[in-house]
Design an enzyme around this catalytic site. Sequence first.
Site, short mmCIF file in Angstrom:
data_model
loop_
_atom_site.label_atom_id
_atom_site.label_comp_id
_atom_site.label_asym_id
_atom_site.label_seq_id
_atom_site.Cartn_x
_atom_site.Cartn_y
_atom_site.Cartn_z
N SER A 64 34.61 26.74 30.28
CA SER A 64 35.38 27.32 31.39
C SER A 64 35.85 26.24 32.36
CB SER A 64 34.50 28.32 32.15
OG SER A 64 35.08 28.64 33.41
N TYR A 116 27.05 29.82 37.23
CA TYR A 116 27.83 30.16 36.03
C TYR A 116 28.50 28.89 35.48
CZ TYR A 116 31.87 31.43 33.28
OH TYR A 116 32.81 31.48 32.29
N LYS A 133 27.94 26.53 31.85
CA LYS A 133 28.99 26.14 30.90
C LYS A 133 28.98 24.62 30.70
CE LYS A 133 30.73 30.06 29.72
NZ LYS A 133 30.58 30.53 28.32
C1 WQD Z 1 41.60 34.00 41.76
C2 WQD Z 1 42.10 33.92 43.19
C3 WQD Z 1 40.61 34.75 44.87
C4 WQD Z 1 40.97 39.05 44.05
C5 WQD Z 1 37.34 33.06 37.82
C6 WQD Z 1 35.91 32.69 37.60
C7 WQD Z 1 35.59 32.28 36.23
C8 WQD Z 1 36.73 31.77 35.38
C9 WQD Z 1 38.12 31.90 35.97
C10 WQD Z 1 35.94 32.23 33.15
C11 WQD Z 1 41.03 33.46 44.18
C12 WQD Z 1 41.92 35.53 44.85
C13 WQD Z 1 41.05 37.65 43.99
C14 WQD Z 1 41.64 39.75 45.09
C15 WQD Z 1 42.42 37.67 45.95
N1 WQD Z 1 36.74 32.53 34.19
N2 WQD Z 1 41.77 37.00 44.93
N3 WQD Z 1 42.35 39.03 46.00
O1 WQD Z 1 37.83 32.65 41.04
O2 WQD Z 1 39.89 31.47 40.05
O3 WQD Z 1 37.99 32.07 38.59
O4 WQD Z 1 38.10 33.15 36.66
O5 WQD Z 1 35.28 31.31 32.94
O6 WQD Z 1 35.08 33.47 35.63
O7 WQD Z 1 35.58 31.58 38.37
O8 WQD Z 1 39.48 33.87 39.54
O9 WQD Z 1 40.62 36.03 39.69
O10 WQD Z 1 38.34 35.78 40.80
O11 WQD Z 1 40.34 34.67 41.81
O12 WQD Z 1 43.07 37.04 46.82
O13 WQD Z 1 41.60 41.02 45.18
O14 WQD Z 1 42.51 35.23 43.60
O15 WQD Z 1 40.15 34.56 46.18
O16 WQD Z 1 41.62 32.62 45.14
P1 WQD Z 1 38.80 32.47 39.92
P2 WQD Z 1 39.65 35.18 40.45
#
Ligand code: WQD
Length: 322
Positions: free
Chosen positions: A119, A143, A147
Amino acid sequence: MRTLITGGAGYIGAHIVRLLRERGDDVVIVDDLATGSRSRVADVPVHVLDLTADGAVDSLVTVMREHRVEAVVHLAARKRVDESVRRPAWYFAQNIGGLAAVLEAMQQAGVGKLLFSSSAAVYGATEGDAIGEDSETSPINPYGETKLVGEHLVTAAAAAFELRAVSLRYFNVAGTGWPELRDHAALNLIPMVFERLEAGLPPQIFGTDYPTTDGTCVRDYVHVLDVADAHLVALDSLGAQERGHEIYNIGTGHGTSVREIVQLICDVAGYSGPVLECPRREGDPASVVASAQLIGSRLGWHGRHDIREMVESAWNAQHSAP
Ligand code: WQD
């Protein structure tokens, strides 16, 4: 090729299974069905197994021998970042314990080809618009630590027995290839916004004061079909690969901001109501965008679906499959 896929009944795993079956490969699945579902993989044998249970290695060896497995794709893992912060020891037991069982069984059964689902979370605090595989890995949650430790364990295994391995560092996976394979868990931006719209609530943007073009976080979104295709390309590369462990980013090299994604979702959903601008979510890096140059030059893979296809396919799947 005869392939065993752990976690194959999950959202990403089922897309890999579908592509392998479509090209005529034999597939067998091992899954604990904690989050996966048999309905995604109806035509494939599923052995329900907790990889951390007593006797799991022997069960895996039996499956590998009975199905004359030639390669393993190891996806099975817990992936909730917030949960990993609350239960770090359990995450290590599950994710590292499960991988260790798979590697031990492969060594006993003489299976020498492995794809490991890693990841972008291994990069943690590393930010930027072209994060290469040689960038600093500094996970900021358990997490991501599991990885990174998993990658180290794969490297050690490749030094211990005849193993050709590739780790694939997924960036932000989105979209759906077939409605029945869609992601049921609202754990990431796109499904979380869908869930709020369905509930009659406005989308939320966590943080609008980041040092990015529009003040919101930037991520590298990659279509699940492209991610699945990358697994087939990587599997096929293992035959020619020297014994050892290669690591590749699975991203597009293009960044999209939260605000752009939310606007796209509103367009697709026909929503013209308010969007809530909320405080930052703890632990979010401002920008995490892959350099996908290495897998492109070495294996000829690149993401082919754009962000609108990801949003539209996910939205249509949410409103079509039962
Ligand atoms: C993306 C952005 C939120 C919801 C995740 C995990 C990990 C990896 C990649 C597998 C952030 C913002 C979110 C909302 C928002 N996957 N947001 N409003 O954190 O980049 O990574 O996926 O390994 O599992 O780390 O993904 O989709 O949670 O957030 O503004 O209602 O969207 O704050 O900036 P992230 P995410």
